[in-house]
Scaffold this motif. Structure first.
Motif, PDB file in Angstrom:
ATOM      1  N   GLN A   1       0.719  -1.257  -0.066  1.00  0.00           N
ATOM      2  CA  GLN A   1       0.139   0.183  -0.014  1.00  0.00           C
ATOM      3  C   GLN A   1       0.804   1.279  -0.053  1.00  0.00           C
ATOM      4  OE1 GLN A   1      -3.352  -2.349   2.899  1.00  0.00           O
ATOM      5  NE2 GLN A   1      -3.253  -0.132   3.017  1.00  0.00           N
ATOM      6  N   GLU A   2       2.251   1.209  -0.322  1.00  0.00           N
ATOM      7  CA  GLU A   2       3.030   2.301  -0.077  1.00  0.00           C
ATOM      8  C   GLU A   2       2.847   3.343  -0.961  1.00  0.00           C
ATOM      9  OE1 GLU A   2       5.255  -1.642   0.623  1.00  0.00           O
ATOM     10  OE2 GLU A   2       4.053  -0.955  -0.754  1.00  0.00           O
ATOM     11  N   ALA A   3       2.161   3.326  -1.975  1.00  0.00           N
ATOM     12  CA  ALA A   3       1.798   4.223  -3.034  1.00  0.00           C
ATOM     13  C   ALA A   3       0.798   5.237  -2.676  1.00  0.00           C
ATOM     14  CB  ALA A   3       1.246   3.634  -4.489  1.00  0.00           C
ATOM     15  N   VAL A   4       0.181   4.708  -1.641  1.00  0.00           N
ATOM     16  CA  VAL A   4      -0.951   5.720  -1.112  1.00  0.00           C
ATOM     17  C   VAL A   4      -0.269   6.576   0.143  1.00  0.00           C
ATOM     18  CG1 VAL A   4      -3.140   5.928   0.179  1.00  0.00           C
ATOM     19  CG2 VAL A   4      -2.875   4.010  -1.391  1.00  0.00           C
ATOM     20  N   SER A   5       0.480   6.089   0.916  1.00  0.00           N
ATOM     21  CA  SER A   5       1.116   6.759   1.993  1.00  0.00           C
ATOM     22  C   SER A   5       2.159   7.722   1.243  1.00  0.00           C
ATOM     23  CB  SER A   5       1.891   5.997   2.774  1.00  0.00           C
ATOM     24  OG  SER A   5       2.382   6.906   3.847  1.00  0.00           O
ATOM     25  N   THR A   6       2.919   7.382   0.321  1.00  0.00           N
ATOM     26  CA  THR A   6       4.074   8.139  -0.222  1.00  0.00           C
ATOM     27  C   THR A   6       3.361   9.387  -1.003  1.00  0.00           C
ATOM     28  OG1 THR A   6       5.499   6.620  -0.303  1.00  0.00           O
ATOM     29  CG2 THR A   6       5.889   8.378  -1.462  1.00  0.00           C
ATOM     30  N   GLY A   7       2.188   8.870  -1.885  1.00  0.00           N
ATOM     31  CA  GLY A   7       1.693   9.806  -2.790  1.00  0.00           C
ATOM     32  C   GLY A   7       0.738  10.876  -2.324  1.00  0.00           C
ATOM     33  N   PHE A   8       0.452  10.748  -0.901  1.00  0.00           N
ATOM     34  CA  PHE A   8      -0.128  11.948  -0.352  1.00  0.00           C
ATOM     35  C   PHE A   8       0.514  12.714   0.484  1.00  0.00           C
ATOM     36  CE2 PHE A   8      -4.249  10.247  -1.638  1.00  0.00           C
ATOM     37  CZ  PHE A   8      -4.980  11.268  -1.740  1.00  0.00           C
ATOM     38  N   ILE A   9       1.114  11.854   1.440  1.00  0.00           N
ATOM     39  CA  ILE A   9       1.821  12.471   2.710  1.00  0.00           C
ATOM     40  C   ILE A   9       3.433  13.317   2.117  1.00  0.00           C
ATOM     41  CG2 ILE A   9       3.259  12.223   4.818  1.00  0.00           C
ATOM     42  CD1 ILE A   9       1.419   9.810   5.368  1.00  0.00           C
ATOM     43  N   LYS A  10       3.777  12.828   1.132  1.00  0.00           N
ATOM     44  CA  LYS A  10       5.010  13.430   0.683  1.00  0.00           C
ATOM     45  C   LYS A  10       4.644  14.913   0.196  1.00  0.00           C
ATOM     46  CE  LYS A  10       8.402  12.420   1.783  1.00  0.00           C
ATOM     47  NZ  LYS A  10       8.942  12.300   3.124  1.00  0.00           N
ATOM     48  N   LEU A  11       3.463  15.146  -0.059  1.00  0.00           N
ATOM     49  CA  LEU A  11       3.002  16.525  -0.454  1.00  0.00           C
ATOM     50  C   LEU A  11       2.776  17.534   0.696  1.00  0.00           C
ATOM     51  CD1 LEU A  11       0.525  15.392  -3.492  1.00  0.00           C
ATOM     52  CD2 LEU A  11       2.767  16.264  -3.758  1.00  0.00           C
ATOM     53  N   LEU A  12       2.667  17.117   1.818  1.00  0.00           N
ATOM     54  CA  LEU A  12       2.333  17.705   2.900  1.00  0.00           C
ATOM     55  C   LEU A  12       3.298  18.814   3.230  1.00  0.00           C
ATOM     56  CD1 LEU A  12       0.130  15.319   5.131  1.00  0.00           C
ATOM     57  CD2 LEU A  12      -0.594  16.909   3.336  1.00  0.00           C
ATOM     58  N   LYS A  13       2.911  19.950   3.895  1.00  0.00           N
ATOM     59  CA  LYS A  13       3.899  20.486   4.862  1.00  0.00           C
ATOM     60  C   LYS A  13       4.022  20.016   6.363  1.00  0.00           C
ATOM     61  CE  LYS A  13       2.239  24.902   2.742  1.00  0.00           C
ATOM     62  NZ  LYS A  13       1.521  26.212   3.051  1.00  0.00           N
ATOM     63  N   GLN A  14       5.087  20.618   7.044  1.00  0.00           N
ATOM     64  CA  GLN A  14       5.364  20.086   8.235  1.00  0.00           C
ATOM     65  C   GLN A  14       4.123  20.216   9.287  1.00  0.00           C
ATOM     66  OE1 GLN A  14       5.873  21.808  11.350  1.00  0.00           O
ATOM     67  NE2 GLN A  14       6.328  19.774  12.434  1.00  0.00           N
ATOM     68  N   GLN A  15       3.592  21.575   9.141  1.00  0.00           N
ATOM     69  CA  GLN A  15       2.361  21.751   9.563  1.00  0.00           C
ATOM     70  C   GLN A  15       1.099  21.008   9.623  1.00  0.00           C
ATOM     71  OE1 GLN A  15       4.038  23.978   8.051  1.00  0.00           O
ATOM     72  NE2 GLN A  15       4.907  25.611   9.262  1.00  0.00           N
ATOM     73  N   ASP A  16       0.946  20.454   8.551  1.00  0.00           N
ATOM     74  CA  ASP A  16      -0.285  19.672   8.077  1.00  0.00           C
ATOM     75  C   ASP A  16      -0.252  18.374   8.962  1.00  0.00           C
ATOM     76  OD1 ASP A  16      -0.888  21.646   6.313  1.00  0.00           O
ATOM     77  OD2 ASP A  16       0.250  19.991   4.594  1.00  0.00           O
ATOM     78  N   SER A  17      -1.533  18.007   9.233  1.00  0.00           N
ATOM     79  CA  SER A  17      -1.625  16.851  10.367  1.00  0.00           C
ATOM     80  C   SER A  17      -2.043  15.519   9.339  1.00  0.00           C
ATOM     81  CB  SER A  17      -2.802  17.167  11.095  1.00  0.00           C
ATOM     82  OG  SER A  17      -2.592  18.328  12.017  1.00  0.00           O
ATOM     83  N   VAL A  18      -1.628  14.490   9.974  1.00  0.00           N
ATOM     84  CA  VAL A  18      -2.023  12.951   9.513  1.00  0.00           C
ATOM     85  C   VAL A  18      -2.825  12.382  10.819  1.00  0.00           C
ATOM     86  CG1 VAL A  18      -0.968  10.917   8.668  1.00  0.00           C
ATOM     87  CG2 VAL A  18      -0.199  12.783   7.647  1.00  0.00           C
ATOM     88  N   VAL A  19      -3.828  11.703  10.377  1.00  0.00           N
ATOM     89  CA  VAL A  19      -4.392  10.818  11.364  1.00  0.00           C
ATOM     90  C   VAL A  19      -4.684   9.456  10.698  1.00  0.00           C
ATOM     91  CG1 VAL A  19      -6.564  10.248  12.483  1.00  0.00           C
ATOM     92  CG2 VAL A  19      -5.761  12.706  12.272  1.00  0.00           C
ATOM     93  N   SER A  20      -4.050   8.108  11.371  1.00  0.00           N
ATOM     94  CA  SER A  20      -3.832   6.959  10.751  1.00  0.00           C
ATOM     95  C   SER A  20      -4.944   6.126  11.423  1.00  0.00           C
ATOM     96  CB  SER A  20      -2.439   6.676  10.814  1.00  0.00           C
ATOM     97  OG  SER A  20      -2.418   5.406  10.264  1.00  0.00           O
ATOM     98  N   THR A  21      -4.736   4.861  11.225  1.00  0.00           N
ATOM     99  CA  THR A  21      -5.313   3.667  11.791  1.00  0.00           C
ATOM    100  C   THR A  21      -4.229   2.688  12.454  1.00  0.00           C
ATOM    101  OG1 THR A  21      -4.894   2.393   9.560  1.00  0.00           O
ATOM    102  CG2 THR A  21      -6.566   3.593   9.657  1.00  0.00           C
ATOM    103  N   TYR A  22      -4.640   1.458  12.615  1.00  0.00           N
ATOM    104  CA  TYR A  22      -3.654   0.595  13.523  1.00  0.00           C
ATOM    105  C   TYR A  22      -2.682   0.052  12.427  1.00  0.00           C
ATOM    106  CZ  TYR A  22      -7.194  -2.428  10.883  1.00  0.00           C
ATOM    107  OH  TYR A  22      -8.121  -2.728  10.211  1.00  0.00           O
ATOM    108  N   ARG A  23      -2.854   0.485  10.923  1.00  0.00           N
ATOM    109  CA  ARG A  23      -1.706   0.253  10.229  1.00  0.00           C
ATOM    110  C   ARG A  23      -0.800   1.417   9.662  1.00  0.00           C
ATOM    111  NH1 ARG A  23      -2.416  -4.571   7.533  1.00  0.00           N
ATOM    112  NH2 ARG A  23      -4.355  -4.500   7.856  1.00  0.00           N
ATOM    113  N   ASP A  24      -0.252   2.008  10.978  1.00  0.00           N
ATOM    114  CA  ASP A  24       0.317   3.133  10.857  1.00  0.00           C
ATOM    115  C   ASP A  24       1.879   3.245  10.765  1.00  0.00           C
ATOM    116  OD1 ASP A  24       0.830   1.943  13.467  1.00  0.00           O
ATOM    117  OD2 ASP A  24       0.106   3.661  14.679  1.00  0.00           O
ATOM    118  N   HIS A  25       2.413   2.593  10.783  1.00  0.00           N
ATOM    119  CA  HIS A  25       4.085   2.500  10.889  1.00  0.00           C
ATOM    120  C   HIS A  25       4.497   3.588   9.742  1.00  0.00           C
ATOM    121  CE1 HIS A  25       3.850  -1.938  12.436  1.00  0.00           C
ATOM    122  NE2 HIS A  25       3.400  -0.756  13.211  1.00  0.00           N
TER     123      HIS A  25
END
Length: 432
Positions: free
Chosen positions: A123-147
């Motif tokens: 599922q790496e394409a989802v995490s990388t595709g979204f999160i690498k576009l964020l700023k440091q101040q932006d927030s991420v909320v995850s699930t139990y599959r969160d590492h």
């Protein structure tokens, strides 16, 4: 200006998609159709647009995500979707996620980790595709599959591995474990063990951003929140309640559904009356998009538009990323319920392999450069394991911290002293 979610300049004719294409970005996105081997849905999937949504009319214009990509390319063709630097960053992040999770499996079976450990392989394409576009101040909320979400947001591999080992050097001082990654510094607001539990937290974080900007007049506060969750969550009441609030208040949030087709051992097709999750977005007045979650570049194109909408104050977006996990639900799951042919089909569409092929074929990277990244990440992961293994375990006195409003544990006694300070209080209570 029209965006990916504005239908003004795009054809309303849906684009039918080629299920065999994995890396070509001139061809349409890989969505499902009745004869496709892409197993996630029973009907053709389209991008439903509603950026200028009319509340008196609940039908949206249909536009294929691939049309958006083609429109962008046609203006400056021939143009690659990413630069060399961006491509190497994406590759390194995905390799880090994969190598880290593979190491977690080894450490779990060696008895270094305890409880349930849910891995993210595939599922790496989802995490990388979204999160690498964020700023440091932006927030991420995850699930139990969160590492991997935590790693993509910048939490050091040492801190994540130490948390998995239950050590004081972990990002939660060893008190969170696998399912509860948190980092205030990096605005990772959790891992949550129960499905749907994180969506209200993410909605609250997005409300905070809007409140700071509009009420406290912090003009530079354009922070965005990403809420990650799975297909099994999308029949949960909190999901619908938060979509409604986010649309009502035009909150700067993107709801990212990681539809890996299975909710533990329950097939997505058997669990919901309409498997096309993205269609739930327009019902609440927000765009709903379906994208091939096995292709990081397609995910990234959609993520750019969704995050951009949120940052501009245009409101929330629901994105369904159709992906697949390469391991069982957790490391305690023997993974005997899924058809071997299904697993082989998705293994052949490995998102890392696809990105590597794209980088080499478009002369964005050489084999030597990618191997150097592989070696670098292997060293990072090995170092994280050594660091975690050598780190101290939490003191017993830490056990009750962050549990009750009283920071020291069991409250204050009649004499006004903390009960836990009484030497006799903890005698014989190791079993508690």
């Amino acid at each position: 200006m029209a965006t990916a979610f504005s239908a003004a300049k795009f054809s309303t004719q849906p684009f039918h998609l080629n299920p065999t294409s994995t890396t070509s970005h001139d061809s349409p996105l890989v969505f499902a159709n009745p004869t496709s081997q892409f197993l996630g849905s029973t009907r053709k999937l389209h991008l439903t647009s509603s950026s200028k949504f009319n509340l008196t009319r609940r039908s949206g214009t249909v536009v294929a995500v691939s049309d958006v990509v083609k429109q962008k390319k046609s203006k400056s063709a021939p143009t690659l979707l990413i630069t060399k630097e961006e491509g190497l960053e994406l590759y390194e992040d995905m390799i880090l996620g994969r190598a880290f999770e593979d190491m977690c499996a080894q450490m779990y079976y060696r008895g270094k980790m305890f409880g349930f450990v849910h891995l993210y392989n595939g599922q790496e394409a989802v995490s990388t595709g979204f999160i690498k576009l964020l700023k440091q101040q932006d927030s991420v909320v995850s699930t139990y599959r969160d590492h991997v979400h935590a790693l993509s947001k910048g939490v050091p591999a040492r801190a994540v591995m130490s948390e998995l080992f239950g050590k004081t050097t972990g990002c939660c001082r060893g008190q969170g474990g696998s399912m509860h990654m948190f980092s205030r510094e990096h605005n990772v607001l959790g891992g949550f063990a129960f499905i749907g539990e994180g969506i209200p937290v993410a909605t609250g974080a997005a409300f905070t951003s809007k409140y700071k900007r509009e009420v406290l007049k912090e003009a530079d506060c354009d922070h965005v929140t990403l809420a990650f969750f799975g297909d099994g969550t999308c029949n949960n009441g909190q999901f619908f309640e938060c979509l409604n609030m986010a649309a009502l208040w035009k909150l700067p949030i993107v709801f990212v559904v990681e539809n890996n087709l299975w909710a533990i051992g329950m097939s997505h097709l058997r669990a919901t009356s309409d498997p096309q999750i993205y269609k739930k977005g327009p019902a609440f007045g927000m765009p709903g998009i379906h994208v091939d979650g096995m292709d990081v570049l397609k995910v990234r194109e959609v993520a750019k538009e969704a995050i951009g909408r949120a940052r501009r104050g245009e409101g929330p977006t629901l994105v369904e990323c159709e992906t697949y996990r390469f391991r069982g639900h957790s490391l305690a799951d023997p993974d005997e319920l899924r058809d071997p042919a299904e697993k082989a089909h998705y293994a052949a569409r490995d998102p890392i392999t696809a990105l590597k092929k794209y980088l080499i074929e478009n002369s964005l990277a050489s084999e030597a450069e990618l191997k150097a990244i592989d070696k670098k990440i292997d060293e990072v992961v090995e170092d994280a394991v050594e660091f975690a293994d050598e780190s101290p375990v939490p003191a017993r006195s830490q056990l009750l911290e962050n549990v009750f409003a009283d920071p020291k544990g069991f409250g204050i006694g009649p004499d006004g002293r903390y009960r836990c300070e009484d030497p006799k209080f903890t005698e014989g209570t190791a079993h508690v």
